[in-house]
Design an enzyme around this catalytic site. Structure first.
Site, short mmCIF file in Angstrom:
data_model
loop_
_atom_site.label_atom_id
_atom_site.label_comp_id
_atom_site.label_asym_id
_atom_site.label_seq_id
_atom_site.Cartn_x
_atom_site.Cartn_y
_atom_site.Cartn_z
N TRP A 101 0.83 -1.21 0.00
CA TRP A 101 0.00 0.00 0.00
C TRP A 101 0.86 1.25 0.00
O TRP A 101 0.52 2.24 -0.64
CB TRP A 101 -1.02 -0.03 1.13
CG TRP A 101 -2.08 -1.04 0.81
CD1 TRP A 101 -2.27 -2.24 1.42
CD2 TRP A 101 -3.02 -0.99 -0.28
NE1 TRP A 101 -3.29 -2.93 0.80
CE2 TRP A 101 -3.76 -2.19 -0.24
CE3 TRP A 101 -3.32 -0.05 -1.26
CZ2 TRP A 101 -4.77 -2.48 -1.15
CZ3 TRP A 101 -4.32 -0.33 -2.18
CH2 TRP A 101 -5.03 -1.52 -2.12
N ASP A 171 -1.72 6.77 6.30
CA ASP A 171 -2.79 5.96 5.71
C ASP A 171 -3.20 4.93 6.76
O ASP A 171 -2.60 3.88 6.89
CB ASP A 171 -2.29 5.27 4.44
CG ASP A 171 -3.31 4.29 3.87
OD1 ASP A 171 -4.42 4.18 4.44
OD2 ASP A 171 -3.00 3.63 2.86
N LYS A 195 -12.98 -1.29 6.54
CA LYS A 195 -12.34 -2.26 7.44
C LYS A 195 -12.76 -2.01 8.88
O LYS A 195 -13.30 -2.89 9.54
CB LYS A 195 -10.83 -2.20 7.31
CG LYS A 195 -10.36 -2.46 5.89
CD LYS A 195 -8.97 -1.95 5.65
CE LYS A 195 -8.67 -1.78 4.18
NZ LYS A 195 -8.79 -3.01 3.40
N1 PMP Z 1 -4.41 1.66 1.97
C1 PMP Z 1 -4.50 0.53 2.70
C2 PMP Z 1 -3.57 0.35 3.87
C3 PMP Z 1 -5.44 -0.44 2.36
O1 PMP Z 1 -5.54 -1.57 3.07
C4 PMP Z 1 -6.30 -0.22 1.26
C5 PMP Z 1 -7.36 -1.20 0.85
N2 PMP Z 1 -7.18 -2.50 1.13
C6 PMP Z 1 -6.14 0.95 0.52
C7 PMP Z 1 -5.21 1.88 0.91
C8 PMP Z 1 -6.99 1.24 -0.68
O2 PMP Z 1 -8.25 1.57 -0.23
P1 PMP Z 1 -9.49 1.85 -1.20
O3 PMP Z 1 -9.85 0.54 -1.79
O4 PMP Z 1 -10.52 2.40 -0.25
O5 PMP Z 1 -9.06 2.82 -2.22
#
Ligand code: PMP
Length: 359
Positions: A101, A171, A195
């Site tokens: 991520w 994040d 989540k």
């Molecule tokens: N950052 C993290 C740490 C994540 O776990 C996720 C999704 N699994 C995201 C960003 C991306 O999130 P989204 O699908 O809401 O764009």
């Protein structure tokens, strides 16, 4: 029948919250309509959004100098909104690379400004986070971005980086609301809701007021923090159902003793599962002990051919969604706030039984 759902997101929600949604779904507060069918600008819905923000502020002890925004576009939308709001094309910004991520956040930021990767955990195959003492912001960095919890790798920071006056951007998609956190250490926190907050489609941004109002020219208004803050996240139609469910979820968290109570439960759930893995001599978690996530716990079995049977038999036993992320394989248990200790205990019992039969 409800199962224990270990999905990484969208993830399990508290049954109490779902039951409340069900009970008021077709006739919300005597309106003869569902909450999805009422105006976002009407008094009843504005009260829902205000209450959700007030409860979140209380839960996280958010100081008054921070704005809370309920946005859309997910955490991925923020990967580009952040550089567009906080930095200019020639700004230098710091990013820590601890896995999938953070990599995505870095790739997106590179489209908008000059990215310094100040630490990269490639050498440990992303099974560690940097030492606190080794992490520094670069001179002149406009902000410093990190991912406190890597959802796929199961790696989590046990500390908040010390970056002096440089605004710290986090994040928190897969760790928000899992324990108390000192908001005043951060310039901006963001998290996709799916989540630890509620349904997908909602993204939470908590931003220090002085970091708003700096968006570069040409940024669409719905991505401009100042414009959104001015309109209390209702510059356009917000994700009303998501805000409503998030509000119920915040009230549920308050009933669990707030973040201090939740933090203790979180720590205990994670400890139960790690102990079972470490003591098994069969299951293995690849993450350095002091960097292990309390939220996402990947693990392997000695023979990869046992992975499919593990996941299938677990599902039959009411333990759903234990397959690892497609990019890494193995198994992964995500144990966010709404996963009770009983779910973790049931998983451990299943793991012991599976080992007896296949070990
Ligand atoms: N950052 C993290 C740490 C994540 O776990 C996720 C999704 N699994 C995201 C960003 C991306 O999130 P989204 O699908 O809401 O764009």
């Amino acid at each position: 029948m409800r199962v224990f759902n270990f999905a990484a997101g969208p993830a399990t929600l508290p049954l109490e919250v779902l039951e409340q949604v069900r009970d008021e779904l077709t006739d919300w507060h005597g309106s003869g309509m569902s909450v999805m069918e009422v105006s976002h600008r009407g008094k009843p819905f504005v009260a829902v959004a205000d209450q959700a923000e007030a409860d979140l502020r209380e839960l996280m002890a958010i100081p008054s100098g921070y704005r809370v925004l309920f946005l859309q576009g997910g955490a991925s939308g923020q990967f580009s909104a952040i550089p567009q709001n906080l930095a200019h094309a020639d700004s230098q910004v710091d990013y820590v690379n601890t896995g999938n991520w953070s990599k995505k956040a870095i790739e997106e930021a590179r489209r908008y400004c000059k990215v310094n990767v100040v630490a990269d955990e490639a050498a440990s195959n992303y099974s560690t986070v940097p030492q606190a003492s080794a992490l520094r912001a670069s001179a002149g960095a406009t902000y410093f971005h990190y991912t406190p919890n890597e959802t796929i790798g199961g790696v989590e920071f046990g500390y908040v980086p010390e970056v002096g006056q440089v605004p710290l951007v986090a994040d928190m998609s897969s760790t928000i609301l899992s324990r108390p956190v000192d908001i005043s250490r951060f310039g901006l926190i963001y998290a996709g809701a799916q989540k630890n907050i509620g349904p997908s489609g909602l993204c939470l941004v908590i931003v220090r007021e002085d970091l708003t109002g700096k968006a570069r020219d040409g940024v669409p208004s719905i991505w401009d923090y100042a414009a959104m803050a001015k309109e209390r996240s209702m510059l356009n139609t917000p994700p009303t159902f998501g805000i409503y469910v998030a509000g119920l979820f915040f009230q549920w968290l308050k009933r669990q003793g707030g973040l201090a109570g939740i933090g203790e439960r979180t720590r205990r759930k994670a400890a139960t599962l790690y102990r079972a893995i470490d003591e098994s001599g069969f299951y293995r978690n690849p993450v350095a002990h002091d960097c292990r996530s309390w939220m996402n716990i990947p693990f392997t079995v000695p023979n990869p051919e046992l992975e499919k049977p593990f996941v299938a038999e677990a599902a039959k036993a009411g333990l759903a969604n234990l397959e690892g992320h497609r990019s890494v394989g193995g198994m992964r248990a995500s144990i966010y706030n709404a996963m009770p200790q009983a779910g973790v205990d049931a998983l451990v019992t299943f793991m012991q039984d599976f080992q007896r039969r296949h070990g």
